[in-house]
Structure formats: C-alpha cells, structure tokens
Design an enzyme around this catalytic site. Structure first.
Site, PDB file in Angstrom:
ATOM      1  CG  ASP A  19      -9.303   0.803   9.885  1.00  0.00           C
ATOM      2  OD1 ASP A  19      -9.946   1.503  10.683  1.00  0.00           O
ATOM      3  OD2 ASP A  19      -9.850  -0.084   9.212  1.00  0.00           O
ATOM      4  N   GLY A  58       0.773  -1.238   0.000  1.00  0.00           N
ATOM      5  CA  GLY A  58       0.000   0.000   0.000  1.00  0.00           C
ATOM      6  C   GLY A  58       0.802   1.286   0.000  1.00  0.00           C
ATOM      7  CG  ASP A  97      -5.506  -3.503  -2.121  1.00  0.00           C
ATOM      8  OD1 ASP A  97      -5.169  -3.068  -1.002  1.00  0.00           O
ATOM      9  OD2 ASP A  97      -5.840  -4.685  -2.325  1.00  0.00           O
TER      10      ASP A  97
END
Ligand code: IMP
Ligand code: MG
Length: 202
Positions: free
Chosen positions: A120, A62, A178
């Site tokens: 997150d 990422g 993604d």
C-alpha cells in the site's frame, strides 16, 4: 509480462456461497488469481540465480495463502521461512509495525525473496527489507500479490520487484488479507463495503 490492470468498473458479484452484506463485490476471482500466480511463479523461477542458496521468506499472516500457492509451482531448491509482521490496530489504516514471529534462517550470502500480500504505502516492506539487509544477503527481492496504485514509492517506502496485480485504492480482503482478522479464507479478493470501514474508523 505486464501485470493485469484492474479497475473497479469490473467489480463482479460475490459468489453466492460467500454472500455477505459486509462485501461490496468481488475484485479478483479465484480463477484469475490462480492463473496469475502461475505466471508469476514462472517469472520468478526464470530469474532466480543458482549460484548461491535461496531463501523464500513469507510475511505472516497476510501472505500465507499466496505463499502456499506460489511455492507449489517451484522445482528449484530453497529454504522456506516465515516472519510475523503486524500493523497495529484493528482498523484499515497502516500503522506501527510489530514483529510477531522471528525468522529462523541465517540469510548471509543467500538470495532472499520476500513475499507479502499487498503493498500500500510501501512502509511495511521498507522496514522489513531494512531489517533483512542487516543480515547481509547476497540479494534481496520482493514479491507482492497486490499493489495499490494510489501513490508512487517515497524515500520512506519501497516498490516490489514482482507484482501480481495493480489495484485501485480500495480496502480489499480475502486470499489471506484480513479486516479485523476476518475474511482471510475467501478464495477470491473482495472489496469491503464502505459502511464496514467507516464503522471501524470511528
Ligand atoms: P503498507 O505498509 O502501507 O504498504 O501496508 C502494507 C500492509 O498493510 C499489508 O501487509 C497489509 O497487512 C495491510 N494492508 C494494506 N492495505 C490493505 C488492504 O486493502 N486490505 C488488507 N490489508 C491491507
Ligand atoms: Mg501484511
């Protein structure tokens, strides 16, 4: 500098050439990303100690675009390495971690900066930093492009030292991030349409 506070009210249309019924809108434009990456690069540059070697450790996959753009601002010396970390599963939930690519560099007595795409729950960065601490770096700091605002870090998670943008709790793609290995090439951060994520979670 305080990172820009974004809200979904400011969701913009996806640039025409990238139009897709899988995308609900654009959250952060390419121009705004580049401006903020420049600021962040300066912030990190100014705070980087120069008494010991520096290692920049980028988390695959990422962070590949974010890393490529950040490092091109820096004139200080550093070793750059990549470590592969992947959440299991193809859906949108954070899951078990697997190590997909080992790092090559010895971190002992070096100043380490870990770069990831998004924080997150913070569990990924926590597991990564726990692992890296075993190599006894002189210091260990973390930088993420995006940090979701949904929760504060818990004892099982960790916060980031440098943050590009605080964003609402939406599943985002593009600029390296993604969905089922797609959308990484978008030059902007987009929000996935709810019908896509619902299908994936079925
Ligand atoms: P955490 O362990 O919950 O902090 O999750 C971090 C990892 O989950 C990130 O490195 C991403 O690979 C993935 N992730 C979390 N949220 C998103 C998102 O909105 N879009 C794409 N990937 C995400
Ligand atoms: Mg990741």
């Amino acid at each position: 500098m305080k990172p820009v506070d974004l809200t979904l009210n400011r969701l913009e249309p996806v640039p025409t050439s990238w139009n897709s019924d899988m995308l609900k809108g654009m959250m952060i434009s390419s121009e705004l990303i580049q401006k903020r990456v420049g600021e962040l690069a300066d912030e990190i540059d100014r705070s980087m100690p120069d008494d010991k070697p520096v290692v920049v450790l980028s988390l695959l996959s990422g962070a590949f675009l974010f890393t490529a753009d950040l490092v091109r601002h820096w004139r200080f010396s550093f070793e750059l390495d990549f470590m592969g970390v992947s959440s299991y599963g193809k859906n949108v939930a954070s899951g078990e971690l697997s190590w997909t690519h080992p790092m090559q560099i010895d971190l002992k007595e070096k100043h380490v900066l870990v770069i990831d795409d998004i924080l997150d729950t913070g569990q990924t960065l926590r597991k990564v930093t726990d692992k890296l601490h075993l190599s006894q770096p002189a210091s260990l700091r973390t930088c993420v492009l995006l940090r979701k605002e949904r929760q504060q870090p818990s004892q099982h998670s960790v916060d980031a030292d440098f943050v590009g943008f605080f964003i609402p709790d939406q599943f985002v793609v593009g600029y390296g991030l993604d969905f089922a290995l797609q959308f990484r090439q978008l030059p902007f951060i987009g929000v996935l349409d709810a019908h896509v994520t619902h299908t994936a979670n079925d």
